[in-house]
Write an enzyme that holds these catalytic residues in place. Structure first.
Site, PDB file in Angstrom:
ATOM      1  N   VAL A  13     -18.462  18.544 -70.575  1.00  0.00           N
ATOM      2  CA  VAL A  13     -19.771  19.169 -70.690  1.00  0.00           C
ATOM      3  C   VAL A  13     -20.625  18.254 -71.552  1.00  0.00           C
ATOM      4  O   VAL A  13     -20.151  17.707 -72.545  1.00  0.00           O
ATOM      5  CB  VAL A  13     -19.647  20.542 -71.386  1.00  0.00           C
ATOM      6  CG1 VAL A  13     -20.973  21.286 -71.351  1.00  0.00           C
ATOM      7  CG2 VAL A  13     -18.553  21.367 -70.743  1.00  0.00           C
ATOM      8  N   LYS A  66     -20.841  14.424 -75.287  1.00  0.00           N
ATOM      9  CA  LYS A  66     -20.017  14.772 -74.129  1.00  0.00           C
ATOM     10  C   LYS A  66     -18.702  15.337 -74.632  1.00  0.00           C
ATOM     11  O   LYS A  66     -17.911  14.641 -75.266  1.00  0.00           O
ATOM     12  CB  LYS A  66     -19.776  13.549 -73.251  1.00  0.00           C
ATOM     13  CG  LYS A  66     -18.955  13.864 -72.006  1.00  0.00           C
ATOM     14  CD  LYS A  66     -18.974  12.716 -71.015  1.00  0.00           C
ATOM     15  CE  LYS A  66     -18.068  12.988 -69.825  1.00  0.00           C
ATOM     16  NZ  LYS A  66     -18.070  11.908 -68.853  1.00  0.00           N
ATOM     17  N   TYR A 112     -15.493  15.873 -65.832  1.00  0.00           N
ATOM     18  CA  TYR A 112     -14.629  15.579 -66.968  1.00  0.00           C
ATOM     19  C   TYR A 112     -15.170  16.063 -68.301  1.00  0.00           C
ATOM     20  O   TYR A 112     -14.543  15.875 -69.325  1.00  0.00           O
ATOM     21  CB  TYR A 112     -14.349  14.075 -67.027  1.00  0.00           C
ATOM     22  CG  TYR A 112     -13.518  13.634 -65.860  1.00  0.00           C
ATOM     23  CD1 TYR A 112     -12.142  13.803 -65.872  1.00  0.00           C
ATOM     24  CD2 TYR A 112     -14.115  13.114 -64.722  1.00  0.00           C
ATOM     25  CE1 TYR A 112     -11.374  13.435 -64.783  1.00  0.00           C
ATOM     26  CE2 TYR A 112     -13.350  12.753 -63.629  1.00  0.00           C
ATOM     27  CZ  TYR A 112     -11.978  12.911 -63.665  1.00  0.00           C
ATOM     28  OH  TYR A 112     -11.230  12.554 -62.581  1.00  0.00           O
ATOM     29  N   ASP A 153     -17.157   4.902 -59.509  1.00  0.00           N
ATOM     30  CA  ASP A 153     -17.822   6.171 -59.228  1.00  0.00           C
ATOM     31  C   ASP A 153     -19.329   6.024 -59.420  1.00  0.00           C
ATOM     32  O   ASP A 153     -19.978   6.904 -59.979  1.00  0.00           O
ATOM     33  CB  ASP A 153     -17.246   7.264 -60.141  1.00  0.00           C
ATOM     34  CG  ASP A 153     -17.587   8.670 -59.648  1.00  0.00           C
ATOM     35  OD1 ASP A 153     -17.920   8.813 -58.453  1.00  0.00           O
ATOM     36  OD2 ASP A 153     -17.531   9.616 -60.457  1.00  0.00           O
ATOM     37  N   GLY A 200     -20.072  17.998 -65.931  1.00  0.00           N
ATOM     38  CA  GLY A 200     -19.497  17.215 -64.845  1.00  0.00           C
ATOM     39  C   GLY A 200     -18.022  17.533 -64.710  1.00  0.00           C
ATOM     40  O   GLY A 200     -17.516  18.515 -65.263  1.00  0.00           O
ATOM     41  N   ILE A 203     -26.813  19.982 -71.399  1.00  0.00           N
ATOM     42  CA  ILE A 203     -27.547  19.170 -70.425  1.00  0.00           C
ATOM     43  C   ILE A 203     -26.941  19.340 -69.047  1.00  0.00           C
ATOM     44  O   ILE A 203     -27.610  19.589 -68.061  1.00  0.00           O
ATOM     45  CB  ILE A 203     -27.493  17.666 -70.790  1.00  0.00           C
ATOM     46  CG1 ILE A 203     -28.162  17.414 -72.140  1.00  0.00           C
ATOM     47  CG2 ILE A 203     -28.166  16.834 -69.708  1.00  0.00           C
ATOM     48  CD1 ILE A 203     -27.970  15.996 -72.649  1.00  0.00           C
TER      49      ILE A 203
HETATM   50  N1  ATP Z   1     -26.033   9.961 -72.582  1.00  0.00           N
HETATM   51  C1  ATP Z   1     -26.537  10.936 -71.820  1.00  0.00           C
HETATM   52  N2  ATP Z   1     -27.777  11.399 -72.032  1.00  0.00           N
HETATM   53  C2  ATP Z   1     -28.282  12.390 -71.261  1.00  0.00           C
HETATM   54  N3  ATP Z   1     -27.629  12.971 -70.261  1.00  0.00           N
HETATM   55  C3  ATP Z   1     -26.390  12.560 -69.990  1.00  0.00           C
HETATM   56  C4  ATP Z   1     -25.768  11.522 -70.755  1.00  0.00           C
HETATM   57  N4  ATP Z   1     -24.530  11.312 -70.263  1.00  0.00           N
HETATM   58  C5  ATP Z   1     -24.376  12.165 -69.242  1.00  0.00           C
HETATM   59  N5  ATP Z   1     -25.495  12.929 -69.073  1.00  0.00           N
HETATM   60  C6  ATP Z   1     -25.722  13.972 -68.058  1.00  0.00           C
HETATM   61  O1  ATP Z   1     -24.529  14.660 -67.838  1.00  0.00           O
HETATM   62  C7  ATP Z   1     -24.119  14.490 -66.472  1.00  0.00           C
HETATM   63  C8  ATP Z   1     -22.612  14.424 -66.411  1.00  0.00           C
HETATM   64  O2  ATP Z   1     -22.192  13.323 -67.219  1.00  0.00           O
HETATM   65  P1  ATP Z   1     -20.942  12.465 -66.806  1.00  0.00           P
HETATM   66  O3  ATP Z   1     -21.207  11.949 -65.428  1.00  0.00           O
HETATM   67  O4  ATP Z   1     -20.652  11.490 -67.869  1.00  0.00           O
HETATM   68  O5  ATP Z   1     -19.836  13.594 -66.777  1.00  0.00           O
HETATM   69  P2  ATP Z   1     -18.602  13.717 -65.828  1.00  0.00           P
HETATM   70  O6  ATP Z   1     -17.898  14.959 -66.200  1.00  0.00           O
HETATM   71  O7  ATP Z   1     -17.786  12.477 -65.896  1.00  0.00           O
HETATM   72  O8  ATP Z   1     -19.340  13.832 -64.433  1.00  0.00           O
HETATM   73  P3  ATP Z   1     -18.785  13.600 -62.968  1.00  0.00           P
HETATM   74  O9  ATP Z   1     -18.513  14.954 -62.426  1.00  0.00           O
HETATM   75  O10 ATP Z   1     -19.945  12.945 -62.276  1.00  0.00           O
HETATM   76  O11 ATP Z   1     -17.575  12.744 -63.014  1.00  0.00           O
HETATM   77  C9  ATP Z   1     -24.840  13.229 -65.978  1.00  0.00           C
HETATM   78  O12 ATP Z   1     -25.050  13.275 -64.579  1.00  0.00           O
HETATM   79  C10 ATP Z   1     -26.137  13.326 -66.740  1.00  0.00           C
HETATM   80  O13 ATP Z   1     -27.031  14.194 -66.086  1.00  0.00           O
END
Ligand code: ATP
Length: 596
Positions: free
Chosen positions: A280, A296, A278, A392, A276, A273
């Site tokens: 994938v 995640k 932290y 955030d 980010g 999907i």
């Molecule tokens: N439960 C979910 N269902 C669908 N898509 C999701 C879900 N959780 C996260 N995503 C997608 O994945 C992306 C990244 O998720 P998340 O923000 O949790 O990761 P991160 O690595 O912490 O990101 P960031 O760089 O913003 O800190 C979100 O912007 C969203 O598009």
């Protein structure tokens, strides 16, 4: 759409409808630890369907509802999920180290012998464990010593609030009740159309032992990134009002080393999907139930100083497992992959707000904005009520599903007490939603930082474009000052003492925000009523102590004037492109060409 959120209704003397009215609260305000008492609202009408909490964070205890999800670790590890990485012999040990660090009890293994950690992992566990212990102790201490610490003010009476912390030892009876039981008997849920008619009824990087002897919690941020807890306020008046309690964390904390996680091979990976900072995120299907979920994958190569499971991930998992609220993304379980991979299994959401707004050719209607704002604020109310700062909040961390339900995700930066924040790439951690006090290097901040972000998000939803798009911190501040006026000691007492305030910024004597959001417009600029503008201004207030709290925001009259929140809002876009979370040109063309 969740009934819980859908049925939030506010009292209004001007309304001829009957609502459930909550008696004026006796509690002190319970938002920012560093923002002191304010007048309370007289009354607030709330939903009859809301599920309410009973206990606060920190919770290292899993949900009884969730532990049963993972009951069978004795699964066949079919080689379909990153087969190149599969190493069955070590997987359980890795998982165990993670589990022992806070993923306690969310997983179970039939074979405890599989769970003996290797010496290396044991060492990693010990390091992380000590850090977690310290943080948990500090957090718990602060909660018990906070202004909520008296019987009536304790966060343990979160049953008066909006969310349900999941705890192993809390009974369903104590953890949940419906708000309609509390007062009044007059309850009504509502839905509205755009016209407003009702459609339905119803300090310096480390903390020491001494820090634990003071009375209240604030968060320090050093060098922009290193966040620690420090202590303020030790006046006797405070002592009288909020007597100290001993922390009970040591007796509560229980780590079951013999519990393991299910395997990620229980899921069939469908596609990536997003990626980010932290982790994938994948879309996947539960092989047994067919349920679509989001996985995640926790990145193991960041934020750990080379010696353990990433603290950001542990915190995120702990927080998400600890809170159960319709506006906070649900984590079903944590599963393990290979030696270095742990996955959070989350409910799947089709859209994120950023992608959705990029895909839309029109801004949201005001009724839609109100509905999304209500859901967002309710999620934040749950967080702040449990001493969680999100830190955030931004449009890509706000998820939506096809039912129009909004859920906050990405708790990687939440409650990062004592741990340096190491963004994977600075491009990802956007400045656009960052509160001015953080940009100016304030060493102490509070829940008000999230409220600033909400203001930026509200403005973006109305205008369909980000309000302040700074490229650097100084540029960000310049952009804020140009629109809201350059702050001074009058509007923001203490401003001139902030570390960043010495810099030369634009001199803008006036607040020009109203120009961007006029009450009526012939030029196509986004329109906001006086009440809407009032809420926006209160969210974008410089002085964090004067900035509106989440509770007051939820009680704002804007939500009661027409057009009412459009509770039947459902995003009508096709599912967003799986790679980027926004629509491809093709799918957009198809979408519009098929529209009547
Ligand atoms: N439960 C979910 N269902 C669908 N898509 C999701 C879900 N959780 C996260 N995503 C997608 O994945 C992306 C990244 O998720 P998340 O923000 O949790 O990761 P991160 O690595 O912490 O990101 P960031 O760089 O913003 O800190 C979100 O912007 C969203 O598009």
């Amino acid at each position: 759409m969740s009934n819980a959120t859908k049925s939030r209704v506010e009292d209004s003397e001007t309304s001829n409808l009957e609502y459930a009215v909550e008696a004026p609260s006796k509690k002190k305000r319970k938002f920012s630890p560093i923002v002191w008492d304010r007048e309370e609202k007289e009354a607030r009408v709330v939903s009859k369907d809301r599920v309410l909490p009973s206990v606060p964070l920190p919770s290292l205890y899993p949900s009884p509802h969730r532990s049963d999800v993972a009951s069978d670790a004795d699964v066949s590890k079919v080689d379909i999920f990153e087969p190149e990485n599969l190493s069955q012999g070590t997987a359980l040990s890795t998982a165990e180290a993670a589990v022992a660090d806070g993923l306690v009890g969310i997983c179970q293994s039939k074979n405890p012998a599989d769970l003996s950690p290797s010496p290396l992992l044991r060492e990693q566990y010990d390091k992380t464990h000590v850090q977690m212990e310290e943080e948990v102790l500090v957090e718990a201490r602060n909660i018990s010593m906070s202004r909520w610490a008296s019987d009536s003010d304790s966060p343990r009476d979160m049953s008066d609030d909006e969310c349900t912390p999941n705890r192993q030892h809390s009974s369903p009876e104590s953890g949940e009740f419906r708000r309609e039981d509390s007062v009044g008997g007059r309850t009504r849920t509502f839905a509205s159309d755009e016209e407003g008619s009702f459609l339905g009824s119803g300090s310096g990087g480390k903390y020491s032992e001494n820090d634990l002897t003071d009375k209240s919690m604030v968060i320090d941020e050093n060098d922009g990134e290193n966040v620690v807890i420090s202590q303020v306020e030790s006046d006797s008046e405070y002592d009288d009002r909020f007597p100290m309690e001993e922390p009970t964390v040591s007796s509560q904390r229980q780590i079951n080393m013999l519990q393991g996680c299910r395997s990620v091979f229980e899921y069939e990976k469908l596609n990536k999907i997003n990626e980010g900072t932290y982790g994938v995120v994948y879309k996947a299907k539960d092989k047994k139930t067919g349920e679509i979920v989001a996985l995640k994958k926790v990145k193991m190569d960041i934020d750990r100083d080379g010696d353990g499971f990433p603290m950001s991930s542990l915190r995120e998992i702990n927080i998400l497992l600890s809170l159960n609220h319709p506006s906070i993304v649900g984590v079903k379980e944590v599963v393990m992959g290979d030696l270095d991979s742990i996955f959070m299994v989350m409910e799947y959401m089709e859209y994120d707000l950023k992608g959705l707004m990029e895909a839309m050719n029109q801004p949201f209607s005001i009724g839609e904005v109100k509905w999304l704002m209500l859901q967002l604020l309710e999620g934040i109310e749950c967080l702040h009520g449990n001493w969680v700062l999100h830190r955030d909040l931004k449009t890509s961390n706000i998820l939506l599903n096809k039912e129009g339900e909004l859920k906050i995700c990405d708790f990687g930066l939440s409650r990062q007490y004592g741990s340096p924040l190491k963004p994977y790439t600075p491009l990802v951690v956007t400045l656009w939603y960052r509160a001015p006090e953080i940009l100016l290097g304030a060493r102490q901040y509070s829940t008000a930082i999230d409220m600033w972000s909400v203001g930026c998000i509200m403005a973006e939803m109305v205008a369909k474009e980000p309000l302040f798009r700074g490229k650097t911190e100084v540029d960000q501040l310049d952009k804020i000052f140009k629109t809201l006026g350059t702050p001074n000691e009058t509007v923001w007492p203490g401003f001139s003492k902030l570390p960043g305030a010495k810099a030369k910024f634009v001199r803008q004597p006036f607040n020009t925000l109203r120009k961007k959001f006029p009450a009526a417009s012939f030029t196509g600029s986004p329109v906001l009523s006086d009440l809407g503008f009032d809420l926006l201004s209160k969210l974008l207030t410089y002085d964090p102590e004067k900035r509106i709290t989440v509770e007051d925001a939820l009680n704002h009259d804007w939500f009661r004037e027409a057009p009412l929140p459009k509770t039947d809002f459902k995003p009508s876009f096709p599912e967003l492109n799986s790679q980027k979370r926004y629509l491809t040109a093709d799918s957009l063309r198809n979408f519009y060409s098929n529209k009547p």
